[in-house]
Design a protein around this motif. Sequence first.
Motif, short mmCIF file in Angstrom:
data_model
loop_
_atom_site.label_atom_id
_atom_site.label_comp_id
_atom_site.label_asym_id
_atom_site.label_seq_id
_atom_site.Cartn_x
_atom_site.Cartn_y
_atom_site.Cartn_z
N LEU A 127 0.81 -1.22 0.00
CA LEU A 127 0.00 0.00 0.00
C LEU A 127 0.85 1.27 0.00
O LEU A 127 0.41 2.32 -0.44
N ARG A 128 2.06 1.16 0.50
CA ARG A 128 2.90 2.35 0.67
C ARG A 128 3.17 3.05 -0.66
O ARG A 128 3.58 4.21 -0.67
N TRP A 133 3.86 9.71 1.80
CA TRP A 133 3.98 9.63 3.26
C TRP A 133 3.11 10.69 3.91
O TRP A 133 2.46 10.47 4.93
N PHE A 136 -0.44 9.51 4.11
CA PHE A 136 -0.64 8.47 5.13
C PHE A 136 -0.59 9.07 6.54
O PHE A 136 -1.36 8.68 7.41
N GLU A 138 -1.41 12.05 7.41
CA GLU A 138 -2.64 12.79 7.66
C GLU A 138 -3.82 11.85 7.87
O GLU A 138 -4.67 12.11 8.70
N SER A 139 -3.81 10.73 7.15
CA SER A 139 -4.96 9.82 7.24
C SER A 139 -5.06 9.17 8.62
O SER A 139 -6.14 8.82 9.05
N ILE A 140 -3.93 8.98 9.31
CA ILE A 140 -4.05 8.36 10.64
C ILE A 140 -4.15 9.39 11.75
O ILE A 140 -4.21 9.04 12.93
N GLY A 141 -4.16 10.67 11.40
CA GLY A 141 -4.47 11.66 12.43
C GLY A 141 -3.38 12.66 12.76
O GLY A 141 -3.43 13.29 13.82
N TYR A 142 -2.38 12.81 11.88
CA TYR A 142 -1.36 13.84 12.10
C TYR A 142 -1.55 14.97 11.10
O TYR A 142 -1.71 14.70 9.90
N HIS A 143 -1.49 16.18 11.58
CA HIS A 143 -1.57 17.32 10.67
C HIS A 143 -0.19 17.47 10.02
O HIS A 143 0.79 17.79 10.69
N LEU A 147 4.29 18.61 10.85
CA LEU A 147 5.49 17.80 10.64
C LEU A 147 6.37 18.38 9.54
O LEU A 147 7.59 18.21 9.56
#
Lengths: 197, 714
Positions: A127-128, A133, A136, A138-143, A147
């Motif tokens: 999937l990577r 990156w 991905f 952002e999709s798991i919850g990091y703005h 970063l």
Amino acid sequence: MILGADRELTKIQAAKLGELGPQTWLIEEMGELLPPIGGFAAETTASLQKLLEYLDQLNFGDDALKKLKNRKKDQGETSLILSPVLIQPNQAQHPDIATIPWVDWTFTLPPRGVPAALEWWHFETSLRHEASWHDFAESIGYHAEVLEAPAADKALSPPGFVGGAGLARRFNRHGDATMAGAIATLPTNFSDIPEGG
Amino acid sequence: MPVQQATLTPLVIPRIVFEGGNVTSGEHESVSGAFLVWLGPGPHGCRCVIAMLDERGYPFPIRGLANPWAHISAKKERIANSIKLPLDDSHTFFLVAHPDPSSARQLAELVEKAVADGGQLPSTPHRLKMIALKASKKSSEVVYGFQIPRTNASFWPPGPEASGGWLLYRRMPYAELEPVKEQVAKLRRALGALYYPATDTGFDPYAQLGKSESPGEFSIGVQAALAQFQHDAAACQCARRASQAGPWSVLFDPVENAPSLKSSTPLVPGLADAATLDAIGAWHQARVRKPGAVLVRVSQSWLRVEAAIAHLAFCELCTALGLLYSPTIGSTLRNVAAAGGNGRSEYSNHKVGLAIDYRSGDFVEPSAEYPVAFEAVWTLDDRQLQTALAALNKARMQLQKMEKKGKSTPDELALQEAKVNAATEAVKIREAQIGEDPTKSSYDLSFHLYGHSSLDPLLAPATETLDFLTHALAEARSRFAARLRDEVFGTTDLHPEPDPELRAAFDDWLGPHLEHFDRACSAILEAASPPESQNAASALAMEFFRADIRRFQWDGFEEDGGTTRIAVDAASDAKRYRPEIAPRAKSWLNLSRVAYHAGLWTIGSRKGEFKFPVTNPAASQEKRKPKVEFQIKQPNYERYHWFVQAVRAAVGQLGWTEIHAKISPKKVKGEKKAPAAIDVALSVGEIDLEQIGRRINRVGRGRRDSSVMGMGFG
């Protein structure tokens, strides 16, 4: 001879080796020969082995040395050079240090690499390759903007995001070129799997 | 006439610290990160000076800096550049705790206006005289500064009541105070419960298990998670928690509109202001969570669900193919703020839940629990050749461009053609060089993993193997589907009758995963089909199984980290690593290939990492250039005996299996230049005078034998 990039370390080693008694050694530091405290009195192999064993003891047994070794150092600058004094067999019992032709012999041990980089245990889902990156993260919850902000020591005045520096990620918002191991097309069989990562 | 004496007030660099603590113990006592708004007497009345306190508590001007954080809070400025204040006067100032410097500017404007109009100040300022402070714990040197109370009342603007009156954000000046840490831990748990990974450990991404070593730290991960929550809340995006059946039931939460985040002031990403905390509370009350992907737990590790499913499929396929142990996860998710280096990428896919590190022992030897073998695979990847090919491509493109435009003179075209020919020749020369004298720098290294299998398709009749695998893979498919069902619906009897909506959604979701699993099974069964010729080995035997493999031997002094060992069969190898499985170990199973079919791709070694002898990321690029381990200058043949003895001793002590030597022959009288230096590789067993002598002679005759390099690739 022992050479350490660390001057203090070398001095301690020199002093400790001097305590060995009848064994005699030469100390070289960063290309400069220190006053000799002896030469190889015994057969070369045995002397070297003893030297190395003794270095091991120093590394693990001496508190002062431990303290020195624990200091943060650039491993890339640390090296140990062993230059055995190569004497003629007939001089083994009574070496004449002044005539020992040692100067053009150098054995350099570079700093040892780290096996943690082998990565033979590492797997990633296919999937990577389907998104960046950035996406991905952002999709798991990091703005991702947080970063992406420049790292503290890499920019004087980062525009936009405030409240401390970021991690200076090198990915781009939409692209795939900056991801290590990113490939343009998906592999169709096992042999096409990209080997880098 | 009497001499007039002017008394000048000395200017000093003040330091601002908290009172009540040991002001000499370090930066934690400093009010670092706060903005200082100082009221000074200006020519036209009040005039504010705005500064930012660095990590030592010294104020630095921020004029002209849109975002002074990186400049002042992280970069150590010279103290001499900081703002100086009169020593003896009483000073009036505000401390602003806020991530945005515009808030300090806004306060300064309010203060100046209030002073000019004779109105009330927006907040109670600090009115203090400087006192003497010790410069450091060990030093007797005295510096001057202000001590302020350790309370939230010392700062402007006031923080939300919900967080104890503290305004929480990354690098806040009071981050080390215990009451603040408690509030941060509370915030992290609250965000985690909404499925935002506001944590610093991969073992507890949602801060619900208490595994963080520093739960009170407002790290960049917390900042990024909080900022993403603000983004989602402002956009009214969330998912409704629908079912609590099994741990993976969260994947089926329907998307809906979220309680919105309304703020009278512009939102600052990563600032836990009152509006943001209210929105977090509203989300909890509404039983909603973050929209989109969440991390799920497998074997005490956390992954994105796609990676978790690939791992489960990999395990079941391995079992069907006779692997005598189960793939054991070492680590998966990683703290997003973790530094790179030593094989770790700073933008690693571990940080986004897409990568799995299986158990690796001490990196060099596998663990007894998962005693897999890794075999090196070298593929040609020469940088000089790449450069030459790029130059050739560029020259050709330029020629085509010139021909297409038709404006170039015949001479110009001829010149460009000559360039193309020269570039072509350069490629040919490099290719020839690689062929004659391969070095490890010409190759990329990666690894294929092999595990001990109880199957023996190399010797067993192909039809028997096919029958066995057909049955085994069908069973594996059933187990795989059952495992996914259990993860979604749970294994307890609390929910004997699944919610019909969830059931339907699960069936839709399971279909594609089973199809992918079936494709993997088909690839294996197709390979297992009996060959047309009875004497030929089946594709299964060739692609998935090996009779023997060559484990990789780590050596930190090698250019690429090591070389290969001798070939070993599965049973013999198992005797060393896990004796109890040795009687059942019949063959080596190619785990890399099985993983590929399951949807997991290996990255092998880091590309380019092993182009250098020192795989130490701390070393600079310059220092990573290939080095030689041993140098012999001006070789004297009579001394080789001593050289060999010394090398043997070093090899014995340091555990080397092979050493490299660079031999630079002397220039001989009458010759224009000395023969080229040669690198030789010596195995431990072959270090002797004759070997070295022979190789030196080769140099002397100008012949170079690539076989002595011992690179392991032929």
